[in-house]
Structure formats: structure tokens, C-alpha cells
Design an enzyme around this catalytic site. Structure first.
Site, PDB file in Angstrom:
ATOM      1  N   ASP A 109     -83.054 -21.251  95.126  1.00 26.27           N
ATOM      2  CA  ASP A 109     -81.729 -20.911  94.593  1.00 26.27           C
ATOM      3  C   ASP A 109     -80.674 -20.793  95.689  1.00 26.27           C
ATOM      4  O   ASP A 109     -80.945 -20.266  96.763  1.00 26.27           O
ATOM      5  CB  ASP A 109     -81.810 -19.539  93.915  1.00 26.27           C
ATOM      6  CG  ASP A 109     -81.652 -19.615  92.417  1.00 26.27           C
ATOM      7  OD1 ASP A 109     -81.912 -20.684  91.849  1.00 26.27           O
ATOM      8  OD2 ASP A 109     -81.285 -18.579  91.817  1.00 26.27           O
ATOM      9  N   TYR A 154     -84.580 -30.917  94.188  1.00 20.86           N
ATOM     10  CA  TYR A 154     -83.474 -31.367  93.326  1.00 20.86           C
ATOM     11  C   TYR A 154     -82.196 -31.556  94.142  1.00 20.86           C
ATOM     12  O   TYR A 154     -81.504 -32.581  94.028  1.00 20.86           O
ATOM     13  CB  TYR A 154     -83.252 -30.335  92.204  1.00 20.86           C
ATOM     14  CG  TYR A 154     -81.985 -30.569  91.413  1.00 20.86           C
ATOM     15  CD1 TYR A 154     -81.908 -31.586  90.473  1.00 20.86           C
ATOM     16  CD2 TYR A 154     -80.858 -29.767  91.624  1.00 20.86           C
ATOM     17  CE1 TYR A 154     -80.736 -31.809  89.763  1.00 20.86           C
ATOM     18  CE2 TYR A 154     -79.695 -29.982  90.908  1.00 20.86           C
ATOM     19  CZ  TYR A 154     -79.633 -31.005  89.984  1.00 20.86           C
ATOM     20  OH  TYR A 154     -78.479 -31.216  89.285  1.00 20.86           O
TER      21      TYR A 154
HETATM   22  C1  UD2 Z   1     -77.913 -26.090  89.967  1.00 21.36           C
HETATM   23  C2  UD2 Z   1     -76.598 -26.570  90.568  1.00 21.36           C
HETATM   24  C3  UD2 Z   1     -75.705 -27.157  89.471  1.00 21.36           C
HETATM   25  C4  UD2 Z   1     -76.434 -28.206  88.634  1.00 21.36           C
HETATM   26  C5  UD2 Z   1     -77.688 -27.565  88.092  1.00 21.36           C
HETATM   27  C6  UD2 Z   1     -78.529 -28.530  87.278  1.00 21.36           C
HETATM   28  C7  UD2 Z   1     -76.217 -24.942  92.368  1.00 21.36           C
HETATM   29  C8  UD2 Z   1     -75.331 -23.865  92.901  1.00 21.36           C
HETATM   30  N1  UD2 Z   1     -75.888 -25.435  91.159  1.00 21.36           N
HETATM   31  O1  UD2 Z   1     -77.625 -25.018  89.123  1.00 21.36           O
HETATM   32  O2  UD2 Z   1     -74.562 -27.737  90.090  1.00 21.36           O
HETATM   33  O3  UD2 Z   1     -76.737 -29.325  89.402  1.00 21.36           O
HETATM   34  O4  UD2 Z   1     -78.510 -27.111  89.187  1.00 21.36           O
HETATM   35  O5  UD2 Z   1     -79.378 -27.823  86.459  1.00 21.36           O
HETATM   36  O6  UD2 Z   1     -77.155 -25.346  93.012  1.00 21.36           O
HETATM   37  N2  UD2 Z   1     -80.930 -17.620  86.227  1.00 21.36           N
HETATM   38  C9  UD2 Z   1     -81.245 -16.380  85.704  1.00 21.36           C
HETATM   39  N3  UD2 Z   1     -81.940 -16.323  84.536  1.00 21.36           N
HETATM   40  C10 UD2 Z   1     -82.351 -17.443  83.873  1.00 21.36           C
HETATM   41  C11 UD2 Z   1     -82.020 -18.726  84.411  1.00 21.36           C
HETATM   42  C12 UD2 Z   1     -81.301 -18.761  85.585  1.00 21.36           C
HETATM   43  O7  UD2 Z   1     -80.918 -15.342  86.294  1.00 21.36           O
HETATM   44  O8  UD2 Z   1     -82.982 -17.318  82.815  1.00 21.36           O
HETATM   45  C13 UD2 Z   1     -80.142 -17.675  87.471  1.00 21.36           C
HETATM   46  C14 UD2 Z   1     -80.716 -18.612  88.511  1.00 21.36           C
HETATM   47  O9  UD2 Z   1     -81.682 -17.967  89.308  1.00 21.36           O
HETATM   48  C15 UD2 Z   1     -79.445 -18.977  89.289  1.00 21.36           C
HETATM   49  C16 UD2 Z   1     -78.343 -18.957  88.208  1.00 21.36           C
HETATM   50  O10 UD2 Z   1     -78.873 -18.216  87.131  1.00 21.36           O
HETATM   51  O11 UD2 Z   1     -79.161 -18.024  90.276  1.00 21.36           O
HETATM   52  C17 UD2 Z   1     -77.972 -20.334  87.694  1.00 21.36           C
HETATM   53  O12 UD2 Z   1     -79.160 -21.030  87.353  1.00 21.36           O
HETATM   54  P1  UD2 Z   1     -79.138 -22.422  86.563  1.00 21.36           P
HETATM   55  O13 UD2 Z   1     -80.550 -22.883  86.449  1.00 21.36           O
HETATM   56  O14 UD2 Z   1     -78.333 -22.313  85.352  1.00 21.36           O
HETATM   57  O15 UD2 Z   1     -78.324 -23.359  87.537  1.00 21.36           O
HETATM   58  P2  UD2 Z   1     -78.393 -23.611  89.137  1.00 21.36           P
HETATM   59  O16 UD2 Z   1     -77.476 -22.655  89.818  1.00 21.36           O
HETATM   60  O17 UD2 Z   1     -79.782 -23.767  89.600  1.00 21.36           O
END
Ligand code: UD2
Length: 312
Positions: A272, A142
Site C-alpha cells: 500500500d 501492480y
Molecule cells: C490503487 C491506486 C489507484 C488504482 C487502484 C486500482 C494508489 C495510491 N492508488 O488504489 O490509482 O490504480 O489501485 O485498483 O496506489 N482499504 C481498506 N479497507 C478495504 C479495502 C481497502 O482500508 O476493505 C484501504 C487500502 O488498504 C488502501 C485504501 O483503502 O489504503 C485504498 O484501497 P483500494 O484498494 O481502494 O485502492 P488503492 O489505493 O490500492
């Protein structure tokens, strides 16, 4: 007001852009394949044109851009873990579609394309906050797809003279973010679990940090990028410039909701990023952007919306 194509306009961020454009009196066309969006996200807006189809097909992209002055390219499969488990589907939605939109926009004489980039492109930088001139290090398909999308825009700007700007979004949240898939944004997952009395999962130790940005700030940044001068080919962070950990987020939501549920801790998620925080000086300088809604206010507005939805 000129005409705007919003790709992925039935999705979370796309539907907020459509709402604001219609409020401003613009002519709006939406193209969406409903892979992650919903028609109900646009039930409240009137007078838009709707095209259903996948932008991974060039002829759909050509029909979508035909006659449009601006293209806000939001269509994507926006999930790190989904791209890790199925990189090909993610590539088609995030990259093949982007190239098709750019070719179609170039050929149709579109005035400007604004692309939804992602903070994921940075990966783990040694310093925070993250500035646009820092080296990128994508850690997931991604992240790589979003980075290459930006590079395509900059290259189209240089090579073909197509006006093209990429906005790097940082963990956007707000009403209409869909909590129904395990790939959904963490704030939507935490809120729906807490409101329904389930235990949310925290991947890893919960000390990872994010620059959680309320969606109205993104709408403002993107619409500024459609008219700002001297930004073609640029990549610009749009966020709040601060960061909080998942543990802090969880506690803030639990307090707001008035719950005493404990989270379940699970293994860290592959691909991540550890910490994410934007430097927003470039957006301030080039777009005149300032965050309109604070994290706390955004959380309150979002919670209000989920409460009404979950009760309905
Ligand atoms: C990425 C991008 C963001 C955007 C997004 C699209 C980064 C820093 N950010 O977000 O800009 O493009 O992708 O979706 O790369 N988590 C939990 N429990 C859950 C779900 C998630 O702990 O049930 C954690 C996950 O492991 C991560 C954080 O929460 O550390 C955020 O996860 P996310 O899926 O909301 O977003 P992220 O950071 O992948």
C-alpha cells in the site's frame, strides 16, 4: 465520429467510456475476457460490437484493433493486493496484454492509443501533490506493471511513431464499481457493507489518504486525451487534486447513509501507498481538463446507484 476500441469495456471504467462514446454517436467495439468485468455493465447500451477474449493472446489483440481509429486500453486486473498474491496472472493481464495491444495498434495503423495508468506508480513520494516529473517508486507488482505499461507507450511513441498517451488514474469510484471481491475498490466495499449493515474493515490506522476521483472526471480526461495535440508519449495525472483519509471517507459515508456502524481495524495492507494526491496542472495545461464532479457529489451519485442495486 471515428471508431473506438475500448479494451476492458465491460469493466467499471471501461463501461463508462463506452456509454459516453455511444452517447456521442461513435462506433464502438469492446474486447473483454470477463476476468473482472460483466456483460450486464453494458446492458444499457445498444449498437456496440463485442469481442470476447484475452488480450494476453496477440491474435485477439489484432482482431480487436482491426479497423479502429482509437484504442482506449482499460483492460487490467486493477488491484494492488491481488498482484501481491498472484503477480504472474496480474502481469499477463496488465503488461503482456498492453504490449500486444501496442504491437497490434502499430501494425494496424491506429491513430492513437490511450492507456489507463495508475497513481500507484509513484509509490511513497516525499512531497505532495504528486507531479508527473517526480521519480517513481512502485511498491507492488501492480504498480510496476502500470508504470512499465506507460513506459512502453512512451517508447512506442518515440520508436515507431505510434501516438500513445498514458493517463494516471487516482482511485476512481462511481456506479458499476464491483463490490463483490475483497480486491474491490474501497468505496464500493465501504458502501456495500454499510448499506447491508456489516462492519467495513480499515487496513492500518485509517489515516492514509487518497485522491478519490469520480468516474465522470476520468471519462472526460481520457476522451480529451484522444484528441489533444502534442501529447504523444506523455504521462498525465487525471484526478481532483485533493485528498481525504480513509477515516474521513468512512465517516462521510456513514453520515450520508445514516448508520452508526463502527469499522474493524486490521493490519496495514502489503504494497500500500501511504498518501496519494495529484497535481493536475499538466492535465489542465495539455488537455484543458478540470474536474467536473466534486468528491461529495460523486459520493452522493454513487450511493444512490448502490442503493438501487442492492435493493434490486
Ligand atoms: C490503487 C491506486 C489507484 C488504482 C487502484 C486500482 C494508489 C495510491 N492508488 O488504489 O490509482 O490504480 O489501485 O485498483 O496506489 N482499504 C481498506 N479497507 C478495504 C479495502 C481497502 O482500508 O476493505 C484501504 C487500502 O488498504 C488502501 C485504501 O483503502 O489504503 C485504498 O484501497 P483500494 O484498494 O481502494 O485502492 P488503492 O489505493 O490500492
Amino acid at each position: 465520429m471515428p471508431s473506438y476500441l475500448v479494451t476492458g469495456g465491460a469493466g467499471f471504467i471501461g463501461s463508462h467510456l463506452v456509454t459516453e462514446l455511444v452517447r456521442r454517436g461513435a462506433q464502438v467495439r469492446v474486447v473483454d475476457d470477463f476476468s473482472t468485468g460483466f456483460r450486464r455493465n453494458l446492458d444499457h447500451v445498444r449498437g456496440i460490437e463485442f469481442l470476447e477474449g484475452s488480450l494476453a493472446e496477440l491474435d485477439v489483440a489484432r482482431r480487436a484493433v482491426d479497423g479502429m481509429a482509437f484504442v482506449l486500453h482499460q483492460a487490467a486486473i486493477p488491484s494492488v493486493p491481488r498482484s501481491v498474491s498472484d503477480p504472474i496472472t496480474s502481469h499477463r493481464a496488465n503488461l503482456d496484454a498492453t504490449l500486444n495491444i501496442l504491437v497490434a495498434a502499430r501494425d494496424a495503423g491506429v491513430r492513437r492509443v490511450v492507456f489507463a495508468g495508475s497513481s500507484a506508480a509513484y509509490g511513497n513520494t516525499p512531497t505532495l501533490p504528486k507531479r508527473e516529473d517526480m521519480p517513481t517508486r512502485p511498491l507492488s507488482p501492480y504498480a510496476l506493471q502500470k508504470l512499465v505499461g506507460e513506459q512502453y507507450l512512451s517508447m512506442f511513441s518515440e520508436l515507431y511513431g505510434l501516438e500513445a498517451v498514458s493517463i494516471r488514474y487516482f482511485n476512481v469510484f462511481g456506479p458499476r464499481q464491483d463490490p463483490s471481491s475483497p480486491y474491490s475498490g474501497v468505496i464500493s466495499l465501504f458502501i456495500s457493507a454499510l448499506v447491508e449493515g456489516r462492519r467495513p474493515t480499515i487496513f492500518g490506522d485509517g489515516d492514509q489518504t487518497r485522491d478519490f476521483t469520480y468516474v465522470a472526471n476520468i471519462v472526460d480526461g481520457v476522451l480529451r486525451a484522444t484528441t489533444a495535440a502534442g501529447v504523444s508519449g506523455e504521462v498525465i495525472n487525471v484526478a481532483t487534486g485533493s485528498r481525504i483519509s480513509l477515516n474521513q471517507l468512512f465517516r462521510a459515508l456513514r453520515d450520508l447513509i445514516g448508520s452508526n456502524i463502527e469499522p474493524v481495524y486490521s493490519d496495514p495492507r502489503a504494497g500500500d501507498v501511504r498518501d496519494s494526491q495529484a497535481d493536475i496542472t499538466k492535465a489542465q495545461r495539455l488537455l484543458g481538463y478540470e474536474p467536473l464532479v466534486t468528491f461529495e457529489e460523486g459520493l452522493r451519485l454513487t450511493l444512490e446507484w448502490y442503493r438501487t442495486e442492492i435493493r434490486a
